[in-house]
Design an enzyme around this catalytic site. Sequence first.
Site, PDB file in Angstrom:
ATOM      1  N   SER A   1      12.482   2.667   5.104  1.00 52.01           N
ATOM      2  CA  SER A   1      11.516   1.084   4.055  1.00 52.01           C
ATOM      3  C   SER A   1      13.309   0.427   4.958  1.00 52.01           C
ATOM      4  CB  SER A   1      11.627   1.037   2.805  1.00 52.01           C
ATOM      5  OG  SER A   1      12.623   0.899   1.972  1.00 52.01           O
TER       6      SER A   1
ATOM      7  N   GLY B   1      17.192   0.273   6.166  1.00 47.28           N
ATOM      8  CA  GLY B   1      19.112   1.065   6.638  1.00 47.28           C
ATOM      9  C   GLY B   1      18.810   2.179   7.056  1.00 47.28           C
TER      10      GLY B   1
ATOM     11  N   TYR C   1      27.224   8.568 -10.064  1.00 51.50           N
ATOM     12  CA  TYR C   1      26.777   8.785  -8.590  1.00 51.50           C
ATOM     13  C   TYR C   1      26.857   9.464  -8.060  1.00 51.50           C
ATOM     14  CZ  TYR C   1      25.998   7.979  -3.574  1.00 51.50           C
ATOM     15  OH  TYR C   1      25.991   7.652  -2.160  1.00 51.50           O
TER      16      TYR C   1
END
Length: 286
Positions: free
Chosen positions: A11, A13, A151
């Site tokens: 969607s 990047g 992360y």
Amino acid sequence: MKRNILITGTSTGVGLESSILFAKNGFKVYATMRNLDKAEALKDKIKEDNLDIEILSLDVTNTSSIALAVNTIIEKDGKIDILLNNAGAGFAKTTEQATEEEIKWVTDVNYHGVVFCTQAVLPFMRKQKSGQIINVTSVGGLVGQPFNELYCGAKFAVEGYMEALATYVCDAFNIKISNVEPGGISTEFMTSAIGKTAVEGKFATGEYLPIFEKYMAGNQKRATESKEQVYQTGIEVANVVLSVAQNENPPLRIRTSKWAEDFCELKTKSDPDGTKLVNQLKSSFL
């Protein structure tokens, strides 16, 4: 017949730019995203440039959604040539202050999604004795960073998973595996990462707050002083991904900028592309 590619997280990047770039370079692109309401930018580009891109729904945290997308492609083309595991999300929060739900979410999006998408395409690549799996990981998959431990842990897991997988599926089934490792990217990924850090309006609380404020000040200083060196655009990273897809002998690991290369040097200097270690593992175990 065109080579086709399944791309997750398209969607915005890198995923959006990769979808457009691959289509412009002769690939049949299956661009997938969790929320099809966010497909307008890609739809506009498809119409504008008459691109061979089909948009499908795929939520990397849902195995039924993954299977449906993969089976749709197989029914139409009978094959999947390339899987680009691009979907991911940033997250910066201390281990103490992250909720159980957040820890599961960051792991599901950044690691489990890669595993389940790979698991879904492997049977078809194995049967056709060809295929390529490319993963947009991060320098955070090689180097742990403050307040990014959850992360980084998920990205380290992707790196280890792909390194292990490459020791036996590449030679046996002609499946190529590569990890593309960007540094900072100037896309909505960064906005999303910041959005996921808030704790009652703050990024960190208590004794962690002054450390986090120092961390954020350093980030802002680097962004101001060396934005061009640190932060890449989505299209710059997408161009590296395309070069990997077009390489007959792609590396296991590749950084996408000089800054990323320098940042990881202590981890990668003796084996920059990961080939030596994989060969050593194969000779030791197989």
